[in-house]
Design a protein around this motif. Structure first.
Motif, PDB file in Angstrom:
ATOM      1  N   GLN A 133       0.829  -1.215   0.000  1.00 34.70           N
ATOM      2  CA  GLN A 133       0.000   0.000   0.000  1.00 34.70           C
ATOM      3  C   GLN A 133       0.857   1.256   0.000  1.00 34.70           C
ATOM      4  O   GLN A 133       0.629   2.198  -0.765  1.00 34.70           O
ATOM      5  N   LEU A 134       1.845   1.278   0.895  1.00 34.34           N
ATOM      6  CA  LEU A 134       2.701   2.460   1.032  1.00 34.34           C
ATOM      7  C   LEU A 134       3.550   2.673  -0.208  1.00 34.34           C
ATOM      8  O   LEU A 134       3.734   3.808  -0.663  1.00 34.34           O
ATOM      9  N   ALA A 135       4.088   1.589  -0.757  1.00 33.48           N
ATOM     10  CA  ALA A 135       4.904   1.715  -1.961  1.00 33.48           C
ATOM     11  C   ALA A 135       4.080   2.229  -3.134  1.00 33.48           C
ATOM     12  O   ALA A 135       4.530   3.086  -3.908  1.00 33.48           O
ATOM     13  N   THR A 136       2.869   1.723  -3.259  1.00 33.85           N
ATOM     14  CA  THR A 136       1.991   2.167  -4.345  1.00 33.85           C
ATOM     15  C   THR A 136       1.645   3.647  -4.204  1.00 33.85           C
ATOM     16  O   THR A 136       1.590   4.379  -5.203  1.00 33.85           O
ATOM     17  N   ARG A 137       1.445   4.090  -2.959  1.00 30.38           N
ATOM     18  CA  ARG A 137       1.033   5.479  -2.733  1.00 30.38           C
ATOM     19  C   ARG A 137       2.192   6.465  -2.820  1.00 30.38           C
ATOM     20  O   ARG A 137       2.042   7.568  -3.361  1.00 30.38           O
TER      21      ARG A 137
END
Length: 318
Positions: free
Chosen positions: A90-94
């Motif tokens: 999630q964090l990498a995508t965001r």
């Protein structure tokens, strides 16, 4: 660790295709190269080569118990180096590419030098937004370990000339692409199933992490151990004493201001914390080179990226 005497002739090369090819050749030969990111200039070397990583520690005089951030060119490279939980994805995508470093379990088949992780079971990974760093990773074909390109514990560099003044004779090449945009180092976070541990504040704030994941963000390392860069109590430090929350300069002080106030240099006359972050390390470099015996810094609001500014100032004054 003792910093060695200068052994190289250091060259500043304007970033471009020819300089990039030369820098990649140095990386593949096991040499560190100074290169800009959007946060600060980094001292990059092949993260899979222990001799190359040792050259970073040697050039900086950095203690070997302090782990390094590994920079990657894309999420596929990152997935070959670390295990990504759903929260980490999630964090990498965001936030990737960008100024967020994720501390994740290192893969047993990562091929990374154990010096990069300083013996920890985790690795700090970042996909930077700056085209020069990403191009160097692609051109060299290696993930790059890259702490800030300065003597260990000293003021971080946001311009090529800052790197030269700190590491002249200890690195062969500095890729110059002008001043960095963010001005402070990346946020470092360790994602867990039910929370995110914020290990170093930076441009990606706690509120942004909470908004992206709907998880609480807690501050600090477990058991007060060092598990990511930038956690040493004294860090980012000028050679002169630093006094914080100063409203006016005392005798023999160089005052770094914020907002409308009399001072020698102002981080942001408009009291913009993001502008202040971009100017912070450059101001400390100028103050450190001034004739004043001490440095004073005005209060900066402890909100948004101001949390990162105050973290760096507290460590600079320690």
């Amino acid at each position: 660790m003792t910093i060695p005497n200068p052994v190289f002739s250091t060259r500043i090369c304007r970033y471009g295709s020819e300089a990039l090819r030369e820098a990649a050749l140095l990386i593949r030969a096991g040499e560190p190269v100074a290169v800009p990111t959007e946060t600060v200039y980094g001292l990059a070397a092949d993260a899979t080569d222990s001799h190359a990583v040792a050259a970073i520690y040697n050039a900086k005089g950095r203690p070997s118990f302090n782990p390094l951030i590994v920079h990657v060119s894309d999420q596929e490279m990152a997935a070959r180096l670390a295990e990504f939980s759903p929260v980490a994805k999630q964090l990498a995508t965001r936030f990737w590419p960008g100024a967020l470093t994720l501390v994740l379990p290192v893969r047993s088949d990562s091929g990374l030098s154990p010096l990069v992780t300083a013996g920890l079971p985790t690795v700090a990974l970042r996909l930077p937004a700056h085209p020069a760093m990403r191009a160097l990773i692609r051109e060299s074909g290696r993930p790059l370990a890259a702490p800030s390109a300065n003597r260990s514990g000293a003021i971080s560099p946001t311009r090529a000339e800052h790197v030269l003044s700190s590491l002249n004779g200890r690195v062969r090449m500095i890729l110059d692409e002008g001043p960095t945009s963010e001005g402070v180092e990346s946020t470092i976070a360790a994602p867990e199933t039910d929370r995110i541990r914020l290990l170093r504040p930076g441009p990606v704030t706690a509120a942004m992490l909470e908004e992206a994941t709907h998880l609480p963000v807690v501050t600090g390392a477990e058991n007060a151990r060092i598990e990511a860069p930038g956690q040493m109590e004294s860090h980012y430090a000028p050679s002169k004493p630093v006094r914080l929350n100063a409203l006016k300069a005392e005798k023999d002080e160089y005052l770094i201001g914020f907002g409308l106030m009399p001072c020698h240099m102002n981080l942001s006359p408009d009291a913009d914390v993001r502008e202040a972050a971009a100017n912070l390390f450059a101001a400390l470099h100028i103050a450190d080179a001034s004739a004043a015996e001490r440095i004073a810094v005005a209060p900066v609001p402890n909100e948004g990226i101001g949390v990162a500014i105050n973290d760096r100032l507290r460590r600079a004054a320690a």
